[in-house]
Design a protein around this motif. Structure first.
Motif, PDB file in Angstrom:
ATOM      1  N   MET A 218       0.839  -1.202   0.000  1.00  0.00           N
ATOM      2  CA  MET A 218       0.000   0.000   0.000  1.00  0.00           C
ATOM      3  C   MET A 218       0.871   1.248   0.000  1.00  0.00           C
ATOM      4  O   MET A 218       1.946   1.268   0.597  1.00  0.00           O
ATOM      5  N   LEU A 219       0.360   2.284  -0.674  1.00  0.00           N
ATOM      6  CA  LEU A 219       0.965   3.612  -0.656  1.00  0.00           C
ATOM      7  C   LEU A 219      -0.024   4.543   0.028  1.00  0.00           C
ATOM      8  O   LEU A 219      -1.155   4.710  -0.423  1.00  0.00           O
ATOM      9  N   HIS A 220       0.407   5.140   1.146  1.00  0.00           N
ATOM     10  CA  HIS A 220      -0.440   6.035   1.927  1.00  0.00           C
ATOM     11  C   HIS A 220      -0.002   7.480   1.709  1.00  0.00           C
ATOM     12  O   HIS A 220       1.200   7.774   1.660  1.00  0.00           O
ATOM     13  N   MET A 221      -0.982   8.391   1.614  1.00  0.00           N
ATOM     14  CA  MET A 221      -0.709   9.813   1.393  1.00  0.00           C
ATOM     15  C   MET A 221      -1.476  10.654   2.400  1.00  0.00           C
ATOM     16  O   MET A 221      -2.603  10.319   2.765  1.00  0.00           O
ATOM     17  N   GLN A 222      -0.843  11.764   2.814  1.00  0.00           N
ATOM     18  CA  GLN A 222      -1.533  12.726   3.664  1.00  0.00           C
ATOM     19  C   GLN A 222      -0.866  14.087   3.519  1.00  0.00           C
ATOM     20  O   GLN A 222       0.303  14.190   3.141  1.00  0.00           O
ATOM     21  N   GLY A 223      -1.615  15.142   3.804  1.00  0.00           N
ATOM     22  CA  GLY A 223      -1.066  16.486   3.769  1.00  0.00           C
ATOM     23  C   GLY A 223      -1.115  17.116   2.393  1.00  0.00           C
ATOM     24  O   GLY A 223      -1.479  16.482   1.393  1.00  0.00           O
ATOM     25  N   GLU A 224      -0.715  18.394   2.358  1.00  0.00           N
ATOM     26  CA  GLU A 224      -0.793  19.181   1.129  1.00  0.00           C
ATOM     27  C   GLU A 224       0.566  19.440   0.491  1.00  0.00           C
ATOM     28  O   GLU A 224       0.670  20.237  -0.438  1.00  0.00           O
ATOM     29  N   ARG A 225       1.601  18.792   0.973  1.00  0.00           N
ATOM     30  CA  ARG A 225       2.942  19.046   0.438  1.00  0.00           C
ATOM     31  C   ARG A 225       3.269  18.185  -0.778  1.00  0.00           C
ATOM     32  O   ARG A 225       4.335  18.343  -1.361  1.00  0.00           O
ATOM     33  N   ILE A 226       2.390  17.278  -1.140  1.00  0.00           N
ATOM     34  CA  ILE A 226       2.684  16.326  -2.210  1.00  0.00           C
ATOM     35  C   ILE A 226       1.679  16.464  -3.346  1.00  0.00           C
ATOM     36  O   ILE A 226       0.497  16.723  -3.118  1.00  0.00           O
ATOM     37  N   PRO A 227       2.123  16.284  -4.600  1.00  0.00           N
ATOM     38  CA  PRO A 227       1.225  16.363  -5.757  1.00  0.00           C
ATOM     39  C   PRO A 227       0.531  15.025  -5.997  1.00  0.00           C
ATOM     40  O   PRO A 227       1.010  14.169  -6.751  1.00  0.00           O
ATOM     41  N   ARG A 228      -0.606  14.824  -5.373  1.00  0.00           N
ATOM     42  CA  ARG A 228      -1.235  13.502  -5.409  1.00  0.00           C
ATOM     43  C   ARG A 228      -1.589  13.061  -6.824  1.00  0.00           C
ATOM     44  O   ARG A 228      -1.446  11.879  -7.167  1.00  0.00           O
ATOM     45  N   ALA A 229      -2.071  13.985  -7.642  1.00  0.00           N
ATOM     46  CA  ALA A 229      -2.436  13.606  -9.012  1.00  0.00           C
ATOM     47  C   ALA A 229      -1.222  13.091  -9.776  1.00  0.00           C
ATOM     48  O   ALA A 229      -1.315  12.106 -10.520  1.00  0.00           O
ATOM     49  N   ALA A 230      -0.062  13.725  -9.583  1.00  0.00           N
ATOM     50  CA  ALA A 230       1.154  13.286 -10.271  1.00  0.00           C
ATOM     51  C   ALA A 230       1.597  11.922  -9.765  1.00  0.00           C
ATOM     52  O   ALA A 230       2.100  11.089 -10.527  1.00  0.00           O
ATOM     53  N   ILE A 231       1.411  11.677  -8.466  1.00  0.00           N
ATOM     54  CA  ILE A 231       1.795  10.378  -7.910  1.00  0.00           C
ATOM     55  C   ILE A 231       0.857   9.286  -8.414  1.00  0.00           C
ATOM     56  O   ILE A 231       1.291   8.179  -8.738  1.00  0.00           O
ATOM     57  N   ARG A 232      -0.439   9.590  -8.515  1.00  0.00           N
ATOM     58  CA  ARG A 232      -1.370   8.616  -9.093  1.00  0.00           C
ATOM     59  C   ARG A 232      -0.979   8.297 -10.534  1.00  0.00           C
ATOM     60  O   ARG A 232      -1.043   7.147 -10.977  1.00  0.00           O
ATOM     61  N   GLN A 233      -0.591   9.338 -11.289  1.00  0.00           N
ATOM     62  CA  GLN A 233      -0.166   9.119 -12.668  1.00  0.00           C
ATOM     63  C   GLN A 233       1.082   8.250 -12.721  1.00  0.00           C
ATOM     64  O   GLN A 233       1.193   7.345 -13.561  1.00  0.00           O
ATOM     65  N   ALA A 234       2.020   8.490 -11.812  1.00  0.00           N
ATOM     66  CA  ALA A 234       3.230   7.660 -11.779  1.00  0.00           C
ATOM     67  C   ALA A 234       2.877   6.216 -11.443  1.00  0.00           C
ATOM     68  O   ALA A 234       3.469   5.277 -11.999  1.00  0.00           O
ATOM     69  N   LEU A 235       1.901   6.011 -10.554  1.00  0.00           N
ATOM     70  CA  LEU A 235       1.467   4.651 -10.241  1.00  0.00           C
ATOM     71  C   LEU A 235       0.934   3.947 -11.472  1.00  0.00           C
ATOM     72  O   LEU A 235       1.192   2.756 -11.690  1.00  0.00           O
ATOM     73  N   SER A 236       0.191   4.669 -12.292  1.00  0.00           N
ATOM     74  CA  SER A 236      -0.344   4.048 -13.510  1.00  0.00           C
ATOM     75  C   SER A 236       0.764   3.693 -14.490  1.00  0.00           C
ATOM     76  O   SER A 236       0.592   2.806 -15.332  1.00  0.00           O
ATOM     77  N   MET A 237       1.911   4.334 -14.370  1.00  0.00           N
ATOM     78  CA  MET A 237       3.042   4.048 -15.245  1.00  0.00           C
ATOM     79  C   MET A 237       3.832   2.833 -14.780  1.00  0.00           C
ATOM     80  O   MET A 237       4.334   2.071 -15.608  1.00  0.00           O
ATOM     81  N   VAL A 238       3.962   2.650 -13.464  1.00  0.00           N
ATOM     82  CA  VAL A 238       4.828   1.583 -12.965  1.00  0.00           C
ATOM     83  C   VAL A 238       4.056   0.330 -12.579  1.00  0.00           C
ATOM     84  O   VAL A 238       4.674  -0.714 -12.349  1.00  0.00           O
ATOM     85  N   GLN A 239       2.724   0.411 -12.497  1.00  0.00           N
ATOM     86  CA  GLN A 239       1.933  -0.767 -12.158  1.00  0.00           C
ATOM     87  C   GLN A 239       1.316  -1.372 -13.418  1.00  0.00           C
ATOM     88  O   GLN A 239       1.015  -0.670 -14.382  1.00  0.00           O
TER      89      GLN A 239
END
Length: 491
Positions: free
Chosen positions: A238-259
Motif C-alpha cells: 500500500m501507498l499512503h498519502m496525507q497532507g498538502e505538500r505532495i502532488p497527489r495527481a502526479a503520484i497517481r499518474q506515476a502509479l499508472s506508469m509503474v503498475q
C-alpha cells in the motif's frame, strides 16, 4: 457516507462474481479452470482461479476505481490513518518508484538516507535526480544502521534549501527504528515533504508492543509491504498519502506508469482482507505471534543464543519490533549464516542472515506451534555443542560509517547512462568507481552502486560477505572474485 470496516468489499465482489457462474469470454485465458494436465496444480490453484478475473463491470479498475476497489482503498486509508491509500500489486517497489517519479523532475535535488532499498535507488535513477546521501546512525550496541540523526538531516536541509524531498527507510530489516517525529518536523518547517519506505512496518501502531507508524509521525508519503508483516499475498502493498505538500495527481499518474494494466485481483483482495483482519481482530491479530516470540526469548538463557532488543541487548532510544526475532550466538561460535544453516537443517527457514545475526520474521499467521518448533530447534543446536564453521570472536563491522562523524556530502547525480566497464580483481579495486550494483539480498540494500568510489572498508566487507556465502545480486560475478569498475577515459 460512513465507511463500514466490517466489510471486505473487493473480496466480497470477487466472490459474488464467481458465484454467477457466468460464461467467460474475456481474459484471463484459464477461464477459472485449472486445466494444465496436472492434478497437483489443479488441487493447489483450482479454488483460487475463480477469483483471478479482470476489470469487469462488477470488479472495478485499479487505475480508475469507482466501485468495490475504491471502497476497499478508502477503508484502508481510514484503518491505517491516511488521507488516501492506493493498493500496490508490485510490492513496495512500485510504491517507492511512484512516489519519487511523481514528486520529482529531472535535475531536482533530494536528501536521502544512504542505506535505502535498491528500489529507492532505482526511483532516483528513473527520476534523474541529484541526491545528497546521508550516512545512517550506527547503533553502538548492535552495530546496525538506523536512520540519519535529526542533526544530520537538519544540517543537510540548511545546506540544501532547494531539496524537493527527504527520503528515509524505517524500520530497518532487523525491525529497529528511532522516533521519526523530530526529523519529520524539521523537514516540514522548511516545507520539505517526507517520504518513508516503511516496507517492514505495515503492522506498526496496531498493538501496544509495536512502534508507532510513520504516518503517526507525520510523514507525507508512506509505502508499506502489507505482505511482509501482515496477511496479504506476496506483492501486495500500500501507498499512503496525507497532507498538502505532495502532488497527489502526479503520484497517481506515476502509479499508472509503474503498475501493470492487468493487476492481480487475488492480490488486491488479499489487501482488502488484511485490513479487514486488523479491524475484526484488533490486537488479537498478533497474539499468537507475540506469544510465540515470548516462548522463544524466555528460553534462550538455556542456550548461548540471545535476541536483540531484550535485556542488556536493547539500546536506549531504539524501538524494536517484537515480530522480528534477531538472534545471535553470544559466544560467537556460530555466525548468523551458520545459525541460519543449522536452523534450515531442522526445517526452520529464516528470513535472512548476516555475519552475526539471523532474522526470523513472524506474522499474523504465526502459531504457538511455530514458536515451539523454533525453540526446539535452537535447543537442539545448542545441545550439539558444535564449534565448526566459525568464528573467532569479533566486533561486527557495519556496512556504513556513522553519519554523526561525517560532513554533509555533495549531491550525486543518479541517471541511467551506460559507462564502459572493465573487470578487476576485488582486491585491486580500491579507488576505482564501481560500474555495477553489489547488493546482498536480503536485505536488498546496495553496498555499492554504479559511480560510487570503492574504499578499502567496502572491499573488506565484500570479502566477508563472499566468505560467508551470502547471496549477491547485481554483480556480474556473484562470487565477487572480480568486480566491474568504470574504465578511465585515458584507457
Amino acid at each position: 457516507m460512513a465507511l463500514d470496516q466490517r466489510k471486505a468489499p473487493l473480496f466480497e465482489a470477487l466472490v459474488a462474481h464467481e458465484r454467477l457462474r457466468a460464461g467467460s469470454y474475456h481474459v484471463p485465458g484459464h477461464k477459472a479452470r485449472a486445466r494444465w494436465g496436472d492434478e497437483r496444480a489443479a488441487a493447489y490453484y483450482g479454488s483460487l482461479l475463480g477469483l483471478d478475473v479482470t476489470e469487469l463491470s462488477d470488479t472495478d479498475d485499479l487505475h480508475h476505481p469507482e466501485g468495490p476497489l475504491l471502497e476497499a482503498q478508502e477503508l484502508a486509508a481510514e484503518c491505517f490513518g491516511a488521507e488516501e491509500t492506493r493498493f500496490l500489486v508490485g510490492g513496495s517497489t512500485s510504491g517507492n518508484l511512484a512516489m519519487i517519479v511523481g514528486l520529482c523532475r529531472p535535475g531536482d535535488l533530494v536528501i536521502a538516507q544512504r542505506n535505502v532499498h535498491k528500489s529507492i535507488v532505482h526511483g532516483l535513477m528513473l527520476a534523474g535526480v541529484r541526491a545528497v546521501l546521508l550516512s545512517p546512525e550506527i547503533d553502538r550496541l548492535s552495530r546496525l544502521a538506523t536512520v540519519p540523526t535529526e542533526r544530520q538531516v537538519t544540517g543537510a536541509l540548511e545546506r540544501y534549501p532547494e531539496a524537493k524531498a527527504l527520503i528515509l527507510s524505517s524500520p530497518n530489516y532487523y525491525g529497529m527504528c528511532t522516533d521519526l517525529s523530530p526529523i519529520v518536523a524539521a523537514a516540514h518547517r522548511r516545507g520539505v515533504p517526507v517520504l518513508i519506505d516503511e516496507a517492514h512496518g505495515a503492522h506498526f501502531g496496531f498493538h501496544p508492543e509495536f512502534p508507532p507508524s510513520a504516518l503517526r509521525a507525520g510523514a507525507d508519503l508512506v509505502v508499506q509491504s502489507t505482505h511482509k508483516m501482515l496477511g496479504a499475498m506476496t506483492m501486495g502493498a500500500m501507498l499512503h498519502m496525507q497532507g498538502e505538500r505532495i502532488p497527489r495527481a502526479a503520484i497517481r499518474q506515476a502509479l499508472s506508469m509503474v503498475q501493470s494494466s492487468s493487476p492481480s485481483f487475488p492480490i488486491m483482495a488479499s489487501l482488502d482482507l488484511a485490513r479487514w483482519q486488523l479491524y475484526s481482530n484488533k490486537e488479537r491479530t498478533f497474539s499468537s505471534a507475540i506469544n510465540a516470540a515470548d516462548r522463544v526469548t524466555e528460553a534462550l538463557e538455556k542456550t548461548s543464543f540471545r535476541a536483540l532488543g531484550y535485556g542488556k541487548y536493547a539500546s536506549p532510544g531504539i524501538a524494536y519490533d517484537p515480530l522480528k526475532l534477531v538472534l545471535f550466538d553470544e559466544t560467537a561460535n556460530l555466525t548468523g549464516f551458520a545459525l541460519r544453516d543449522e536452523l534450515e537443517d531442522l526445517r526452520c527457514v529464516a528470513e535472512m542472515a548476516d555475519e552475526k545475526y539471523v532474522v526470523l520474521a513472524l506474522g499474523p499467521g504465526t502459531t504457538l506451534e511455530d514458536g515451539q518448533r523454533l525453540l526446539e530447534a535452537l535447543l537442539e543446536i545448542a545441545d550439539r555443542g558444535r564449534e565448526k564453521r566459525m568464528a573467532t570472536k569479533h566486533i561486527r563491522e557495519h556496512m556504513f560509517e556513522s553519519g554523526e562523524n561525517l560532513s554533509i556530502p555533495e549531491p550525486v547525480l543518479f541517471d541511467r547512462e551506460e559507462y564502459e566497464a572493465v573487470a578487476v580483481r576485488l582486491e585491486y579495486s580500491v579507488g576505482c568507481q564501481a560500474a555495477e550494483w553489489v547488493i546482498p539480498y536480503p536485505p536488498g540494500i546496495p553496498v555499492l552502486f554504479p559511480g560510487e568510489t570503492i574504499t578499502e572498508g567496502i572491499v573488506d566487507r565484500l570479502k566477508r560477505w563472499r566468505h560467508e556465502g551470502a547471496r549477491i545480486q547485481g554483480a556480474r560475478d556473484p562470487q565477487l572474485r572480480e568486480i566491474q569498475v568504470r574504465r578511465d577515459k585515458d584507457g
